[in-house]
Design a protein around this motif. Structure first.
Motif, PDB file in Angstrom:
ATOM      1  N   PRO A   1     -28.293 -24.649 -65.640  1.00  0.00           N
ATOM      2  CA  PRO A   1     -27.625 -24.558 -63.968  1.00  0.00           C
ATOM      3  C   PRO A   1     -26.799 -23.155 -64.028  1.00  0.00           C
ATOM      4  O   PRO A   1     -26.131 -21.854 -65.207  1.00  0.00           O
ATOM      5  CB  PRO A   1     -26.587 -25.514 -63.488  1.00  0.00           C
ATOM      6  CG  PRO A   1     -26.349 -26.088 -65.649  1.00  0.00           C
ATOM      7  CD  PRO A   1     -27.216 -25.482 -66.473  1.00  0.00           C
ATOM      8  N   TYR A   2     -27.131 -22.708 -62.684  1.00  0.00           N
ATOM      9  CA  TYR A   2     -26.862 -21.128 -62.422  1.00  0.00           C
ATOM     10  C   TYR A   2     -26.114 -20.816 -60.876  1.00  0.00           C
ATOM     11  O   TYR A   2     -27.033 -21.533 -60.241  1.00  0.00           O
ATOM     12  CB  TYR A   2     -27.133 -19.674 -62.977  1.00  0.00           C
ATOM     13  CG  TYR A   2     -26.723 -19.024 -62.921  1.00  0.00           C
ATOM     14  CD1 TYR A   2     -26.078 -17.734 -63.022  1.00  0.00           C
ATOM     15  CD2 TYR A   2     -27.527 -17.688 -62.016  1.00  0.00           C
ATOM     16  CE1 TYR A   2     -24.742 -16.769 -63.595  1.00  0.00           C
ATOM     17  CE2 TYR A   2     -27.074 -17.020 -61.387  1.00  0.00           C
ATOM     18  CZ  TYR A   2     -25.929 -16.100 -61.672  1.00  0.00           C
ATOM     19  OH  TYR A   2     -25.257 -15.252 -61.077  1.00  0.00           O
ATOM     20  N   SER A   3     -25.423 -20.802 -60.115  1.00  0.00           N
ATOM     21  CA  SER A   3     -24.718 -19.860 -59.208  1.00  0.00           C
ATOM     22  C   SER A   3     -23.961 -18.685 -59.300  1.00  0.00           C
ATOM     23  O   SER A   3     -22.559 -18.982 -60.171  1.00  0.00           O
ATOM     24  CB  SER A   3     -24.145 -21.277 -58.394  1.00  0.00           C
ATOM     25  OG  SER A   3     -23.110 -21.645 -58.795  1.00  0.00           O
ATOM     26  N   ASN A   4     -23.749 -18.186 -57.988  1.00  0.00           N
ATOM     27  CA  ASN A   4     -22.693 -17.295 -58.185  1.00  0.00           C
ATOM     28  C   ASN A   4     -22.848 -17.059 -56.471  1.00  0.00           C
ATOM     29  O   ASN A   4     -23.538 -17.227 -56.019  1.00  0.00           O
ATOM     30  CB  ASN A   4     -23.026 -16.311 -59.052  1.00  0.00           C
ATOM     31  CG  ASN A   4     -23.940 -15.358 -58.493  1.00  0.00           C
ATOM     32  OD1 ASN A   4     -24.703 -15.347 -57.283  1.00  0.00           O
ATOM     33  ND2 ASN A   4     -23.714 -13.608 -58.614  1.00  0.00           N
TER      34      ASN A   4
ATOM     35  N   HIS B   1     -26.082 -17.598 -54.659  1.00  0.00           N
ATOM     36  CA  HIS B   1     -27.292 -17.487 -55.104  1.00  0.00           C
ATOM     37  C   HIS B   1     -27.140 -18.591 -55.819  1.00  0.00           C
ATOM     38  O   HIS B   1     -26.208 -19.120 -56.286  1.00  0.00           O
ATOM     39  CB  HIS B   1     -27.165 -16.844 -55.726  1.00  0.00           C
ATOM     40  CG  HIS B   1     -27.492 -15.011 -55.285  1.00  0.00           C
ATOM     41  ND1 HIS B   1     -26.068 -14.228 -54.883  1.00  0.00           N
ATOM     42  CD2 HIS B   1     -28.539 -14.090 -54.807  1.00  0.00           C
ATOM     43  CE1 HIS B   1     -26.743 -13.335 -54.928  1.00  0.00           C
ATOM     44  NE2 HIS B   1     -27.859 -13.397 -55.028  1.00  0.00           N
ATOM     45  N   GLN B   2     -28.464 -20.027 -56.133  1.00  0.00           N
ATOM     46  CA  GLN B   2     -27.948 -21.167 -56.254  1.00  0.00           C
ATOM     47  C   GLN B   2     -29.621 -20.639 -57.446  1.00  0.00           C
ATOM     48  O   GLN B   2     -30.313 -20.624 -57.231  1.00  0.00           O
ATOM     49  CB  GLN B   2     -28.434 -21.891 -55.943  1.00  0.00           C
ATOM     50  CG  GLN B   2     -28.468 -23.572 -56.367  1.00  0.00           C
ATOM     51  CD  GLN B   2     -26.863 -23.789 -56.626  1.00  0.00           C
ATOM     52  OE1 GLN B   2     -26.372 -23.663 -56.267  1.00  0.00           O
ATOM     53  NE2 GLN B   2     -27.118 -24.168 -58.054  1.00  0.00           N
ATOM     54  N   GLY B   3     -29.111 -20.955 -59.083  1.00  0.00           N
ATOM     55  CA  GLY B   3     -30.085 -21.648 -59.924  1.00  0.00           C
ATOM     56  C   GLY B   3     -31.478 -22.519 -59.442  1.00  0.00           C
ATOM     57  O   GLY B   3     -30.620 -23.393 -59.250  1.00  0.00           O
ATOM     58  N   SER B   4     -32.801 -22.487 -60.414  1.00  0.00           N
ATOM     59  CA  SER B   4     -33.526 -23.486 -59.814  1.00  0.00           C
ATOM     60  C   SER B   4     -33.961 -24.294 -61.625  1.00  0.00           C
ATOM     61  O   SER B   4     -34.258 -25.399 -61.271  1.00  0.00           O
ATOM     62  CB  SER B   4     -35.537 -23.128 -59.375  1.00  0.00           C
ATOM     63  OG  SER B   4     -35.155 -22.385 -61.095  1.00  0.00           O
ATOM     64  N   SER B   5     -33.345 -24.170 -62.232  1.00  0.00           N
ATOM     65  CA  SER B   5     -33.227 -24.794 -63.804  1.00  0.00           C
ATOM     66  C   SER B   5     -31.921 -25.931 -63.840  1.00  0.00           C
ATOM     67  O   SER B   5     -31.452 -25.317 -63.466  1.00  0.00           O
ATOM     68  CB  SER B   5     -32.739 -23.356 -64.610  1.00  0.00           C
ATOM     69  OG  SER B   5     -32.695 -23.937 -66.026  1.00  0.00           O
ATOM     70  N   ARG B   6     -32.373 -27.298 -64.312  1.00  0.00           N
ATOM     71  CA  ARG B   6     -31.396 -27.662 -64.050  1.00  0.00           C
ATOM     72  C   ARG B   6     -30.784 -28.069 -65.347  1.00  0.00           C
ATOM     73  O   ARG B   6     -30.092 -28.562 -65.791  1.00  0.00           O
ATOM     74  CB  ARG B   6     -32.684 -29.560 -63.727  1.00  0.00           C
ATOM     75  CG  ARG B   6     -31.354 -30.234 -63.767  1.00  0.00           C
ATOM     76  CD  ARG B   6     -32.034 -31.593 -63.783  1.00  0.00           C
ATOM     77  NE  ARG B   6     -31.553 -32.786 -64.266  1.00  0.00           N
ATOM     78  CZ  ARG B   6     -31.684 -33.991 -65.259  1.00  0.00           C
ATOM     79  NH1 ARG B   6     -32.262 -33.992 -66.040  1.00  0.00           N
ATOM     80  NH2 ARG B   6     -30.334 -34.896 -64.743  1.00  0.00           N
TER      81      ARG B   6
ATOM     82  N   VAL C   1     -33.684 -17.241 -58.680  1.00  0.00           N
ATOM     83  CA  VAL C   1     -32.609 -17.291 -58.528  1.00  0.00           C
ATOM     84  C   VAL C   1     -32.421 -17.205 -56.793  1.00  0.00           C
ATOM     85  O   VAL C   1     -32.845 -16.240 -56.479  1.00  0.00           O
ATOM     86  CB  VAL C   1     -31.130 -16.701 -59.103  1.00  0.00           C
ATOM     87  CG1 VAL C   1     -29.443 -16.549 -58.850  1.00  0.00           C
ATOM     88  CG2 VAL C   1     -30.792 -17.065 -60.870  1.00  0.00           C
ATOM     89  N   ARG C   2     -32.206 -18.534 -56.464  1.00  0.00           N
ATOM     90  CA  ARG C   2     -32.667 -17.830 -54.850  1.00  0.00           C
ATOM     91  C   ARG C   2     -31.347 -17.627 -53.679  1.00  0.00           C
ATOM     92  O   ARG C   2     -30.154 -18.080 -54.394  1.00  0.00           O
ATOM     93  CB  ARG C   2     -33.089 -19.276 -53.694  1.00  0.00           C
ATOM     94  CG  ARG C   2     -32.397 -20.497 -53.550  1.00  0.00           C
ATOM     95  CD  ARG C   2     -32.861 -21.460 -52.788  1.00  0.00           C
ATOM     96  NE  ARG C   2     -33.610 -21.463 -52.211  1.00  0.00           N
ATOM     97  CZ  ARG C   2     -32.590 -21.674 -50.392  1.00  0.00           C
ATOM     98  NH1 ARG C   2     -31.991 -22.136 -50.804  1.00  0.00           N
ATOM     99  NH2 ARG C   2     -33.379 -21.353 -49.838  1.00  0.00           N
ATOM    100  N   ILE C   3     -31.478 -17.210 -52.830  1.00  0.00           N
ATOM    101  CA  ILE C   3     -30.625 -16.689 -51.794  1.00  0.00           C
ATOM    102  C   ILE C   3     -29.840 -18.176 -50.988  1.00  0.00           C
ATOM    103  O   ILE C   3     -30.527 -18.653 -50.147  1.00  0.00           O
ATOM    104  CB  ILE C   3     -30.792 -15.579 -51.243  1.00  0.00           C
ATOM    105  CG1 ILE C   3     -30.944 -14.599 -51.889  1.00  0.00           C
ATOM    106  CG2 ILE C   3     -29.297 -15.570 -50.128  1.00  0.00           C
ATOM    107  CD1 ILE C   3     -31.179 -13.183 -50.917  1.00  0.00           C
TER     108      ILE C   3
END
Length: 253
Positions: free
Chosen positions: A145-148, A137-142, A110-112
């Motif tokens: 998916p995840y972001s917060n 934050h943004q996740g890399s899994s397709r 999960v990148r900034i």
């Protein structure tokens, strides 16, 4: 009536001067002054005029550091409140308040994606005005998916900056699907509002949370999304003398 154009022009001048100071490298000069031997993450560094406080800026310096995990990156974070000199010379800008944190940020799968300054009117008391720092934050899994987004509130207390609210989650989006159609998704949005009541000298914070869920299914050759009824919850955050903490649900449905 003649005073209004003058006031508007003065505010516009402050705004232009503020952005000019940031555009001419105030954050880079603060980095060179405070951390001449350290690398600066220029992509995520922030400089923003503190709206309503002429000549005052918020500068955020993310500094990469060796990580204890081979699959993760860590950053020290230096957050500054800077006062520009009266003559506008940013080389003579003075640090008013500061908080330096080691290993404040971690980045892995999960990148900034961004760091943003929030200068909304967080007037917690007549003599206590805070500002916010939003970390996206943004996740890399397709397929998962995840972001917060999190919000941290900083309150200047003399030369110190104090975190009165730490990494409060304002947005969260996640899901699990087959990357074609079928899957489940969830979104949570939380907003803060100042309450009239106070605790230990600072205003209480009303939290309004909205939770939404949906499911996508394949019907024939069409992908159909079914939304479930949204859920709402209200919570009060109270200042305990050091930081804001939840005091229980006010209402939920």
């Amino acid at each position: 009536m003649r005073r209004y154009p003058f006031v508007a022009g003065l505010l516009a001048t402050f705004c232009i001067a503020g952005h000019a100071a940031c555009d001419t490298g105030l954050a880079e000069r603060m980095h060179a002054k405070l951390h001449p031997q350290r690398q600066l993450d220029h992509e995520r560094a922030v400089c923003e005029p503190w709206r309503g406080l002429p000549g005052r800026f918020i500068v955020v310096l993310p500094l990469p550091r060796p990580s204890s995990r081979p699959d993760a990156s860590e950053f020290d974070l230096d957050v500054l409140v800077v006062q520009q000199a009266d003559n506008g010379n940013t080389d003579r800008a003075k640090i008013v308040s500061r908080l330096f944190e080691e290993a404040a940020l971690t980045e892995d799968a999960v990148r900034i994606s961004a760091i943003k300054v929030d200068t909304a009117r967080y007037v917690l008391a007549p003599d206590a005005r805070a500002f916010g720092l939003r970390i996206l934050h943004q996740g890399s899994s397709r397929d998962h998916p995840y972001s917060n987004e999190t919000l941290t509130l900083y309150l200047p207390q003399g030369q110190r900056l104090v975190k009165v609210l730490d990494k409060f989650e304002t947005v969260m989006e996640l899901g699990a699907w087959d990357t074609s159609c079928e899957g489940n998704f969830e979104t949570v949005h939380s907003s803060l509002a100042l309450a009239r009541s106070t605790s230990n000298g600072l205003a209480d914070l009303n939290v309004r949370e909205t939770r939404s869920e949906s499911r996508s299914i394949l019907q024939g050759e069409e992908c159909v999304t079914q939304d479930r009824p949204a859920k709402f919850k209200s919570t009060m955050l109270r200042y305990n003398g050091k930081s804001y903490r939840a005091s229980g649900n006010v209402a939920a449905d």
